[in-house]
Motif scaffolding. Sequence first.
Motif, PDB file in Angstrom:
ATOM      1  N   ALA A 288     -23.132  -0.551 -14.519  1.00 49.72           N
ATOM      2  CA  ALA A 288     -23.322  -0.472 -15.967  1.00 49.72           C
ATOM      3  C   ALA A 288     -24.420   0.539 -16.288  1.00 49.72           C
ATOM      4  CB  ALA A 288     -23.680  -1.842 -16.531  1.00 49.72           C
ATOM      5  N   LYS A 289     -24.144   1.439 -17.230  1.00 45.92           N
ATOM      6  CA  LYS A 289     -25.141   2.435 -17.614  1.00 45.92           C
ATOM      7  C   LYS A 289     -26.154   1.879 -18.607  1.00 45.92           C
ATOM      8  CE  LYS A 289     -22.388   6.656 -17.008  1.00 45.92           C
ATOM      9  NZ  LYS A 289     -21.874   7.873 -17.692  1.00 45.92           N
ATOM     10  N   ARG A 290     -25.742   0.872 -19.369  1.00 48.39           N
ATOM     11  CA  ARG A 290     -26.596   0.261 -20.389  1.00 48.39           C
ATOM     12  C   ARG A 290     -26.175  -1.195 -20.535  1.00 48.39           C
ATOM     13  NH1 ARG A 290     -22.988   3.810 -22.617  1.00 48.39           N
ATOM     14  NH2 ARG A 290     -24.536   5.450 -22.466  1.00 48.39           N
ATOM     15  N   PRO A 291     -26.930  -2.022 -21.250  1.00 48.02           N
ATOM     16  CA  PRO A 291     -26.464  -3.400 -21.452  1.00 48.02           C
ATOM     17  C   PRO A 291     -25.077  -3.387 -22.096  1.00 48.02           C
ATOM     18  CG  PRO A 291     -28.736  -3.163 -22.173  1.00 48.02           C
ATOM     19  CD  PRO A 291     -28.238  -1.772 -21.882  1.00 48.02           C
ATOM     20  N   THR A 292     -24.113  -4.013 -21.436  1.00 46.70           N
ATOM     21  CA  THR A 292     -22.720  -3.916 -21.870  1.00 46.70           C
ATOM     22  C   THR A 292     -22.079  -5.292 -21.826  1.00 46.70           C
ATOM     23  OG1 THR A 292     -22.617  -1.700 -20.892  1.00 46.70           O
ATOM     24  CG2 THR A 292     -20.528  -2.737 -21.473  1.00 46.70           C
ATOM     25  N   GLU A 293     -21.376  -5.650 -22.890  1.00 48.21           N
ATOM     26  CA  GLU A 293     -20.728  -6.951 -22.962  1.00 48.21           C
ATOM     27  C   GLU A 293     -19.294  -6.859 -22.441  1.00 48.21           C
ATOM     28  OE1 GLU A 293     -19.234  -9.720 -26.540  1.00 48.21           O
ATOM     29  OE2 GLU A 293     -21.427  -9.556 -26.430  1.00 48.21           O
ATOM     30  N   SER A 295     -16.118  -9.577 -21.825  1.00 47.78           N
ATOM     31  CA  SER A 295     -15.616 -10.949 -22.021  1.00 47.78           C
ATOM     32  C   SER A 295     -16.741 -11.913 -22.408  1.00 47.78           C
ATOM     33  CB  SER A 295     -14.894 -11.455 -20.768  1.00 47.78           C
ATOM     34  OG  SER A 295     -13.586 -10.930 -20.706  1.00 47.78           O
ATOM     35  N   GLY A 296     -17.597 -11.465 -23.334  1.00 47.08           N
ATOM     36  CA  GLY A 296     -18.645 -12.327 -23.871  1.00 47.08           C
ATOM     37  C   GLY A 296     -19.881 -12.446 -23.023  1.00 47.08           C
ATOM     38  N   VAL A 297     -19.909 -11.743 -21.880  1.00 42.88           N
ATOM     39  CA  VAL A 297     -21.075 -11.790 -20.995  1.00 42.88           C
ATOM     40  C   VAL A 297     -21.745 -10.423 -20.991  1.00 42.88           C
ATOM     41  CG1 VAL A 297     -21.876 -12.129 -18.629  1.00 42.88           C
ATOM     42  CG2 VAL A 297     -20.032 -13.560 -19.535  1.00 42.88           C
ATOM     43  N   THR A 298     -23.047 -10.385 -21.169  1.00 46.19           N
ATOM     44  CA  THR A 298     -23.776  -9.119 -21.157  1.00 46.19           C
ATOM     45  C   THR A 298     -24.230  -8.787 -19.742  1.00 46.19           C
ATOM     46  OG1 THR A 298     -24.565  -9.421 -23.428  1.00 46.19           O
ATOM     47  CG2 THR A 298     -25.765  -7.854 -22.038  1.00 46.19           C
ATOM     48  N   ILE A 299     -23.762  -7.625 -19.262  1.00 46.32           N
ATOM     49  CA  ILE A 299     -24.159  -7.145 -17.941  1.00 46.32           C
ATOM     50  C   ILE A 299     -25.308  -6.162 -18.123  1.00 46.32           C
ATOM     51  CG2 ILE A 299     -23.421  -5.879 -15.890  1.00 46.32           C
ATOM     52  CD1 ILE A 299     -20.598  -6.861 -16.397  1.00 46.32           C
ATOM     53  N   PRO A 300     -26.461  -6.405 -17.489  1.00 46.74           N
ATOM     54  CA  PRO A 300     -27.611  -5.512 -17.643  1.00 46.74           C
ATOM     55  C   PRO A 300     -27.336  -4.140 -17.021  1.00 46.74           C
ATOM     56  CG  PRO A 300     -28.266  -7.656 -16.772  1.00 46.74           C
ATOM     57  CD  PRO A 300     -26.777  -7.580 -16.665  1.00 46.74           C
ATOM     58  N   PRO A 301     -28.129  -3.138 -17.404  1.00 46.38           N
ATOM     59  CA  PRO A 301     -27.939  -1.797 -16.833  1.00 46.38           C
ATOM     60  C   PRO A 301     -28.340  -1.736 -15.363  1.00 46.38           C
ATOM     61  CG  PRO A 301     -29.915  -1.854 -18.195  1.00 46.38           C
ATOM     62  CD  PRO A 301     -29.220  -3.169 -18.393  1.00 46.38           C
ATOM     63  N   ASP A 302     -27.741  -0.771 -14.662  1.00 44.91           N
ATOM     64  CA  ASP A 302     -28.090  -0.458 -13.271  1.00 44.91           C
ATOM     65  C   ASP A 302     -27.855  -1.636 -12.327  1.00 44.91           C
ATOM     66  OD1 ASP A 302     -28.838   2.091 -14.118  1.00 44.91           O
ATOM     67  OD2 ASP A 302     -30.896   1.458 -14.499  1.00 44.91           O
ATOM     68  N   GLN A 303     -26.839  -2.443 -12.630  1.00 47.81           N
ATOM     69  CA  GLN A 303     -26.440  -3.510 -11.722  1.00 47.81           C
ATOM     70  C   GLN A 303     -24.991  -3.298 -11.297  1.00 47.81           C
ATOM     71  OE1 GLN A 303     -27.442  -7.515 -12.789  1.00 47.81           O
ATOM     72  NE2 GLN A 303     -29.584  -7.014 -13.246  1.00 47.81           N
ATOM     73  N   MET A 304     -24.716  -3.628 -10.039  1.00 46.08           N
ATOM     74  CA  MET A 304     -23.400  -3.378  -9.457  1.00 46.08           C
ATOM     75  C   MET A 304     -22.344  -4.290 -10.061  1.00 46.08           C
ATOM     76  SD  MET A 304     -22.196  -1.289  -7.050  1.00 46.08           S
ATOM     77  CE  MET A 304     -23.369  -1.084  -5.690  1.00 46.08           C
ATOM     78  N   ILE A 305     -21.174  -3.688 -10.304  1.00 45.05           N
ATOM     79  CA  ILE A 305     -20.020  -4.432 -10.802  1.00 45.05           C
ATOM     80  C   ILE A 305     -18.874  -4.249  -9.814  1.00 45.05           C
ATOM     81  CG2 ILE A 305     -18.356  -4.697 -12.685  1.00 45.05           C
ATOM     82  CD1 ILE A 305     -20.437  -3.309 -14.508  1.00 45.05           C
ATOM     83  N   GLU A 306     -18.232  -5.338  -9.465  1.00 43.52           N
ATOM     84  CA  GLU A 306     -17.050  -5.287  -8.607  1.00 43.52           C
ATOM     85  C   GLU A 306     -15.840  -5.603  -9.476  1.00 43.52           C
ATOM     86  OE1 GLU A 306     -16.975  -7.305  -4.442  1.00 43.52           O
ATOM     87  OE2 GLU A 306     -17.888  -5.322  -4.468  1.00 43.52           O
ATOM     88  N   ALA A 307     -15.030  -4.593  -9.734  1.00 43.89           N
ATOM     89  CA  ALA A 307     -13.836  -4.758 -10.562  1.00 43.89           C
ATOM     90  C   ALA A 307     -12.657  -5.090  -9.651  1.00 43.89           C
ATOM     91  CB  ALA A 307     -13.560  -3.481 -11.348  1.00 43.89           C
ATOM     92  N   TRP A 308     -12.090  -6.278  -9.816  1.00 43.79           N
ATOM     93  CA  TRP A 308     -11.062  -6.791  -8.911  1.00 43.79           C
ATOM     94  C   TRP A 308      -9.678  -6.272  -9.310  1.00 43.79           C
ATOM     95  CZ3 TRP A 308     -11.012 -10.073  -4.573  1.00 43.79           C
ATOM     96  CH2 TRP A 308     -12.282 -10.475  -4.117  1.00 43.79           C
ATOM     97  N   LEU A 309      -9.235  -5.203  -8.631  1.00 45.63           N
ATOM     98  CA  LEU A 309      -7.916  -4.636  -8.874  1.00 45.63           C
ATOM     99  C   LEU A 309      -6.824  -5.652  -8.526  1.00 45.63           C
ATOM    100  CD1 LEU A 309      -8.538  -1.160  -7.179  1.00 45.63           C
ATOM    101  CD2 LEU A 309      -8.822  -1.723  -9.607  1.00 45.63           C
ATOM    102  N   LEU A 310      -7.018  -6.358  -7.411  1.00 52.61           N
ATOM    103  CA  LEU A 310      -6.027  -7.339  -6.974  1.00 52.61           C
ATOM    104  C   LEU A 310      -5.874  -8.445  -8.001  1.00 52.61           C
ATOM    105  CD1 LEU A 310      -4.130  -8.332  -4.702  1.00 52.61           C
ATOM    106  CD2 LEU A 310      -6.089  -9.551  -3.730  1.00 52.61           C
ATOM    107  N   SER A 311      -6.966  -8.929  -8.530  1.00 54.21           N
ATOM    108  CA  SER A 311      -6.911  -9.980  -9.543  1.00 54.21           C
ATOM    109  C   SER A 311      -6.242  -9.475 -10.816  1.00 54.21           C
ATOM    110  CB  SER A 311      -8.325 -10.477  -9.861  1.00 54.21           C
ATOM    111  OG  SER A 311      -8.294 -11.459 -10.881  1.00 54.21           O
ATOM    112  N   ALA A 312      -6.585  -8.265 -11.242  1.00 54.56           N
ATOM    113  CA  ALA A 312      -5.969  -7.687 -12.441  1.00 54.56           C
ATOM    114  C   ALA A 312      -4.455  -7.618 -12.288  1.00 54.56           C
ATOM    115  CB  ALA A 312      -6.545  -6.294 -12.705  1.00 54.56           C
ATOM    116  N   ASN A 313      -4.004  -7.274 -11.087  1.00 53.98           N
ATOM    117  CA  ASN A 313      -2.571  -7.152 -10.844  1.00 53.98           C
ATOM    118  C   ASN A 313      -1.851  -8.493 -10.824  1.00 53.98           C
ATOM    119  OD1 ASN A 313      -2.757  -4.390 -10.671  1.00 53.98           O
ATOM    120  ND2 ASN A 313      -2.678  -4.301  -8.439  1.00 53.98           N
ATOM    121  N   HIS A 314      -2.608  -9.590 -10.731  1.00 50.83           N
ATOM    122  CA  HIS A 314      -2.024 -10.933 -10.745  1.00 50.83           C
ATOM    123  C   HIS A 314      -2.260 -11.627 -12.087  1.00 50.83           C
ATOM    124  CE1 HIS A 314      -1.049 -11.797  -6.340  1.00 50.83           C
ATOM    125  NE2 HIS A 314      -1.530 -10.567  -6.327  1.00 50.83           N
ATOM    126  N   ASP A 315      -2.749 -10.885 -13.070  1.00 51.73           N
ATOM    127  CA  ASP A 315      -3.130 -11.491 -14.351  1.00 51.73           C
ATOM    128  C   ASP A 315      -1.878 -11.781 -15.187  1.00 51.73           C
ATOM    129  OD1 ASP A 315      -4.277 -12.320 -16.708  1.00 51.73           O
ATOM    130  OD2 ASP A 315      -5.745 -10.693 -16.800  1.00 51.73           O
TER     131      ASP A 315
END
Length: 395
Positions: A288-293, A295-315
């Motif tokens: 995250a480059k800046r505080p970013t919301e 799904s209702g959760v604010t992710i602080p800047p400069d913290q790692m995010i793991e975006a689950w491609l496999l989960s998205a494909n099963h959504d």
Amino acid sequence: MTAHENPPPRPTLEDGGPRLFSWLKTMRDHHPVWQDDHGVWHVFRYADVQRVITEYEEFSADQTRAVPDQSRVSRGDLTLMDPPDHRKMRMLVSSVFTRRAIDTLAPRITAICAELLKGVQDKDEFDLIRDFAYPLPVTVIAELLGVPAADQPLFREWSETIRFSDGADPNSPELIAAVEGAVTATTEYLAQHCRSRRAEPRDDLISKLVQAEVEGVRMDDEETGTFAGLLLMTGHVTTVVLLANALLCFQERPGLYEELRADRSLLPGAVEEVLRLRAPFMHTKRVAKRPTEVSGVTIPPDQMIEAWLLSANHDEREFPHAERFDHRRDPNPHLGLGRGVHFCLGAPLARLEGRIALNMLMDQFSGIDVLQREFEPYGWGLSGAQRLRVRPRRV
């Protein structure tokens, strides 16, 4: 529930995936944005994952924002760049690694498949990965780059060095040292080939990369070596996992192999469904480059995010009957090979190798029964079997 509440423990892939798929559904439904014990944020729903991997103004591919020590091995790595630097580097690479260049590889891919199948034609059983799915793409990519096929054991050694990294603490000194060692060894090996090609160009991809120029810019040997290393590693493991996962999907739906064998026009759709249901890469990272919301959760800047491609494909919110393999699914906007500016550069090659290999397996075998499958951590978030013992039914 909040992002910090504890979900069920994440299962391994030892059972082939069902427990992990069930866990991912729980996460999508109840913990769509969750922070693990290492401080990494995980995102599971299709809409959120697509946003994280495509909106580079909000989410950076530069992981050194969260793990500064990675800067020692990130220079020249296209996957860790944001525009405009990413655009310039991608243009340089795309100028030589073109779709037309990839399509010209079809006869050679076919010849390699034929040679590998000849080696198992008299065997009652064989390991599909060891005897076919691994040597095919690693031979293709080695020949394409212009590095000796005899060095294949080195490529596997480097890729397996960081096998344990999936789910590890990204700030772990041991992990950083392992990644740095593997990347440095790969880059130095390929940089030597780059220097050789500047002095004596050949008809190979490394020669074209060191000579490529866009807007007056050329890559230096380190940048070229880093990119070539990325292509060498991901350019073979994607196809290895794709082919193994295809056989698993066919095994799990009786009669499908025979249907596809009878009507090869269905095969491209089946390949896309394999990429959806058993995505080669389970997840990809952003910061995250800046505080970013999300799904209702604010992710602080400069913290790692793991975006689950496999989960998205099963959504189920995006794919009706998401857990069912449907080779006629249309449309099929899966994220198995990414999306946006970081869409997998080697996707056309992986798809071409997959289609040719599966066609030739079906030419030679009326059926393939999976006898034993073994799953171990791959690293890089890869999702697939390490060993796949099969018994072919011959035409």
